[in-house]
Design a protein around this motif. Structure first.
Motif, PDB file in Angstrom:
ATOM      1  N   PHE A   1      -9.019  13.817   1.397  1.00 58.75           N
ATOM      2  CA  PHE A   1      -7.963  13.092   0.391  1.00 58.75           C
ATOM      3  C   PHE A   1      -7.739  11.876   0.541  1.00 58.75           C
ATOM      4  CE2 PHE A   1      -7.039  17.857   1.195  1.00 58.75           C
ATOM      5  CZ  PHE A   1      -6.680  18.214  -0.118  1.00 58.75           C
ATOM      6  N   SER A   2      -8.746  11.019   0.983  1.00 57.94           N
ATOM      7  CA  SER A   2      -8.455   9.525   1.021  1.00 57.94           C
ATOM      8  C   SER A   2      -8.312   8.949  -0.200  1.00 57.94           C
ATOM      9  CB  SER A   2      -9.802   9.112   1.903  1.00 57.94           C
ATOM     10  OG  SER A   2     -10.961   9.347   1.026  1.00 57.94           O
ATOM     11  N   ARG A   3      -9.029   9.513  -1.403  1.00 66.23           N
ATOM     12  CA  ARG A   3      -8.637   8.938  -2.649  1.00 66.23           C
ATOM     13  C   ARG A   3      -7.757   9.528  -3.470  1.00 66.23           C
ATOM     14  NH1 ARG A   3     -15.281   8.032  -4.488  1.00 66.23           N
ATOM     15  NH2 ARG A   3     -16.009   7.119  -2.456  1.00 66.23           N
ATOM     16  N   TYR A   4      -7.177  10.464  -3.005  1.00 65.89           N
ATOM     17  CA  TYR A   4      -5.970  11.354  -3.660  1.00 65.89           C
ATOM     18  C   TYR A   4      -4.877  10.689  -3.909  1.00 65.89           C
ATOM     19  CZ  TYR A   4      -2.702  15.601  -4.343  1.00 65.89           C
ATOM     20  OH  TYR A   4      -1.946  16.294  -4.655  1.00 65.89           O
ATOM     21  N   LYS A   5      -4.459  10.738  -5.344  1.00 64.74           N
ATOM     22  CA  LYS A   5      -3.210  10.084  -5.899  1.00 64.74           C
ATOM     23  C   LYS A   5      -1.991  10.882  -5.357  1.00 64.74           C
ATOM     24  CE  LYS A   5      -5.180   6.321  -7.752  1.00 64.74           C
ATOM     25  NZ  LYS A   5      -4.636   4.867  -7.073  1.00 64.74           N
ATOM     26  N   GLY A   6      -1.610  10.968  -4.104  1.00 60.22           N
ATOM     27  CA  GLY A   6      -0.607  11.854  -3.620  1.00 60.22           C
ATOM     28  C   GLY A   6       0.872  11.225  -4.383  1.00 60.22           C
ATOM     29  N   SER A   7       0.990   9.676  -4.807  1.00 54.95           N
ATOM     30  CA  SER A   7       2.193   9.336  -5.214  1.00 54.95           C
ATOM     31  C   SER A   7       2.541   9.619  -6.489  1.00 54.95           C
ATOM     32  CB  SER A   7       1.937   7.715  -5.072  1.00 54.95           C
ATOM     33  OG  SER A   7       0.917   7.324  -6.079  1.00 54.95           O
ATOM     34  N   LYS A   8       1.702  10.213  -7.197  1.00 56.51           N
ATOM     35  CA  LYS A   8       1.917  10.670  -8.413  1.00 56.51           C
ATOM     36  C   LYS A   8       2.994  12.037  -8.547  1.00 56.51           C
ATOM     37  CE  LYS A   8      -0.579   8.092 -11.407  1.00 56.51           C
ATOM     38  NZ  LYS A   8       0.155   7.309 -12.377  1.00 56.51           N
ATOM     39  N   VAL A   9       2.833  12.753  -7.463  1.00 58.92           N
ATOM     40  CA  VAL A   9       3.675  13.912  -7.077  1.00 58.92           C
ATOM     41  C   VAL A   9       4.742  13.777  -5.965  1.00 58.92           C
ATOM     42  CG1 VAL A   9       2.156  15.468  -8.170  1.00 58.92           C
ATOM     43  CG2 VAL A   9       1.548  15.085  -5.914  1.00 58.92           C
ATOM     44  N   GLY A  10       5.209  12.576  -5.896  1.00 57.48           N
ATOM     45  CA  GLY A  10       6.208  12.499  -4.842  1.00 57.48           C
ATOM     46  C   GLY A  10       5.756  12.161  -3.184  1.00 57.48           C
ATOM     47  N   GLY A  11       4.529  11.948  -3.134  1.00 59.80           N
ATOM     48  CA  GLY A  11       4.149  11.875  -1.744  1.00 59.80           C
ATOM     49  C   GLY A  11       3.184  10.401  -1.396  1.00 59.80           C
ATOM     50  N   LYS A  12       2.193  10.475  -0.765  1.00 57.95           N
ATOM     51  CA  LYS A  12       1.510   9.232  -0.575  1.00 57.95           C
ATOM     52  C   LYS A  12       0.080   9.085  -1.020  1.00 57.95           C
ATOM     53  CE  LYS A  12       4.398   7.971   3.547  1.00 57.95           C
ATOM     54  NZ  LYS A  12       4.370   7.715   4.892  1.00 57.95           N
ATOM     55  N   ASP A  13      -0.292   8.142  -1.485  1.00 56.41           N
ATOM     56  CA  ASP A  13      -1.802   8.017  -1.823  1.00 56.41           C
ATOM     57  C   ASP A  13      -2.625   8.173  -0.564  1.00 56.41           C
ATOM     58  OD1 ASP A  13      -1.323   7.603  -4.517  1.00 56.41           O
ATOM     59  OD2 ASP A  13      -1.458   5.705  -4.451  1.00 56.41           O
ATOM     60  N   GLY A  14      -3.709   8.855  -0.506  1.00 51.06           N
ATOM     61  CA  GLY A  14      -4.632   8.985   0.428  1.00 51.06           C
ATOM     62  C   GLY A  14      -4.548  10.066   1.377  1.00 51.06           C
ATOM     63  N   VAL A  15      -3.259  11.005   1.076  1.00 52.48           N
ATOM     64  CA  VAL A  15      -3.099  12.231   2.058  1.00 52.48           C
ATOM     65  C   VAL A  15      -2.586  13.412   0.799  1.00 52.48           C
ATOM     66  CG1 VAL A  15      -2.772  11.144   4.393  1.00 52.48           C
ATOM     67  CG2 VAL A  15      -0.801  11.455   2.482  1.00 52.48           C
TER      68      VAL A  15
END
Length: 505
Positions: free
Chosen positions: A118-132
């Motif tokens: 998940f290091s390239r995952y855009k988690g910020s788009k769903v209220g989390g953090k990028d990379g996790v």
């Protein structure tokens, strides 16, 4: 890890899920223990790597099995999703990586592993953090052996956090989908899963209305917690049940999705609208073009003749016409096509970028760019425009698509393939649901140096363009229709976009 059972009676929260876009994923020789990256649907990517556990050997998927591949609107997944404990979850497309272990599996116990990065995952788009991956990230499986009759599959999920420490499943929650339709062999995937201390496996509890003692499971989705997961490791162990021979084939699906809380519907103040003049009905026409180099001539010709066509149509078929000109992942200078589908829909129509089906060039790997051209994703562009364009209330909706290649990423080595046909069918479905008429134009392409092969490919592609138009109530054209210029074609498109699709003398 502690012995923790994670269950949830239902998904009380209403969520819209965006599944990873597996449409371009396909196993390649040499992929064992190699990372490949799949668009996460949010503008980032999720890495996937297949391997085997210690004591097991890699194998040839294709010897009686099926190598891992992308499955868009996956059969069991789509049929099972949103039912049972997943009531409240919704998605436009339930996508999986599906694989079928092969007949080389002859031992008493068989195994393969899947790692997710998940290091390239855009988690910020769903209220989390990028990379996790976080609390709004789901992972899931379907069709694993339930352990009631023939065989049993356990999927042990471990992982690492952003700081490198081991993941704990204590905060994870499992929600089971509903029973899926019977497979070709008569079995119905209906066994629900359990999640105990990070181990997913089938149970003897069928989903409501499902058959008892099912061989396979429904779609089970595990919602992670907010700890922040950099990697996850899924170990698949396959074992026989009772006196059965060693299980050789396990046809299962793997899913990753991101969740957006669904906002309650709010009544919007009604804007005053002027009465519709039956003699001049409102028509919204979106002209969408494949922006590969070979379509420059059509873009130029259309730009030079559109005004004359509109003027002529005012007499033949009067309408309150609004026209937009959009290129797929690109533009043509000195033409009307100075804006892209993606830019218009996200900036003008205010669509969420993660909801678009079109594939952004900047999110593709070099290997993916060799396999397809996103500028030739005609079917996806039709889907996106039909679903997200800012159509005027009460206006007739039409798309005029121009291209010269198959509708899903252009020409493959074999010509038009099943992926192109399925993409066209999805575009037709979305167009029908949104009341959008689609007109098509197929330009002159070069498909093969062999004349007979070229002719065969051209006819197949032309037929698919015509099918999209026919099944949505539109008109289809080819380069032959434009030999005397584009004006006549454009007049037909404009007149054919009126609600009655008739002309006035």
């Amino acid at each position: 890890m502690s012995q923790t059972t994670n269950t949830q009676s239902s998904s009380a929260e209403a969520l819209d899920l965006v599944f990873w876009d597996t449409s371009a994923y396909k196993w390649s020789p040499g992929d064992w223990n190699q990372w490949r990256y799949i668009p996460d649907g949010l503008g980032g990517e999720i890495g996937i790597r297949f391997g085997v556990s210690s004591g097991f050997s890699t194998f040839d998927w294709n010897k009686g099995g099926v190598a891992p591949h992308g499955s868009v609107n996956d059969g069991t997944g789509a049929a099972s999703f949103g039912k049972n404990e997943q009531a409240g979850l919704a998605s436009t497309s339930v996508n999986a990586v599906r694989m079928q272990a092969n007949r080389e599996f002859t031992g008493a116990k068989n195994n393969f592993t899947v790692e997710l990065d998940f290091s390239r995952y855009k988690g910020s788009k769903v209220g989390g953090k990028d990379g996790v991956a976080g609390a709004n990230t789901f992972i899931g499986v379907s069709d694993i052996y339930a352990g009631q009759t023939y065989a049993k599959t356990t999927v042990t999920v471990t992982g690492t956090l952003a700081d490198g420490s081991a993941a704990s499943p204590a905060g994870w929650k499992l929600v089971n989908g509903g029973a899926a339709p019977n497979t070709a062999g008569g079995n119905q995937p209906s066994a629900q899963l359990s999640l105990v201390s990070g181990v997913l496996q089938g149970t003897n509890r069928p989903a409501p209305g499902g058959m008892a003692n099912s061989i396979d499971t429904v779609l089970g989705l595990v919602r992670l917690d907010a700890a922040g997961y950099k990697t996850l490791h899924l170990r698949h162990d396959i074992s026989p049940v009772g006196g059965n021979r060693a299980p050789r084939i396990d046809n299962s699906g793997l899913y990753v999705a991101s969740a957006f809380p669904r906002k309650p519907a709010q009544e919007q103040p009604q804007k005053p609208t002027k009465p519709i003049d039956p003699a001049r009905p409102p028509v919204d026409l979106v002209v969408v073009i494949d922006t590969s180099t070979s379509m420059w001539d059509e873009a130029d010709a259309l730009s030079k003749t559109i005004e004359a066509a509109i003027e002529a149509a005012r007499t033949k078929c009067p309408s309150d016409l609004r026209v937009a000109y959009l290129g797929i992942e690109g533009t043509f200078k000195k033409t009307r096509f100075d804006n892209t589908v993606r830019k218009y829909l996200t900036q003008t129509a205010k669509a969420d970028a993660s909801s678009l089906r079109s594939r952004a060039d900047e999110n593709l790997t070099e290997e993916q760019k060799k396999e397809f051209d996103p500028k030739e994703d005609g079917a996806r562009a039709i889907e996106d425009v039909a679903a997200h364009f800012d159509w005027r209330p009460g206006a007739a909706r039409s798309v005029f698509f121009l291209g010269d290649e198959p509708l899903e990423g252009g020409l493959s080595a074999a010509g038009q393939d099943q992926g192109d046909i399925e993409a066209a069918s999805r575009a037709i479905e979305v167009a029908k649901k949104t009341g959008t008429r689609v007109h098509t134009y197929m330009g002159t392409g070069k498909f093969s140096s062999d004349a007979k092969k070229h002719e065969r490919m051209a006819k197949e592609i032309e037929a698919e363009y015509a099918r999209v138009a026919r099944e949505t109530g539109g008109k289809s054209f080819t380069s032959t229709d434009a030999q005397q210029g584009f004006q006549a074609v454009l007049e037909e498109v404009i007149c054919g976009s009126r609600p009655s699709a008739t002309t006035t003398a």
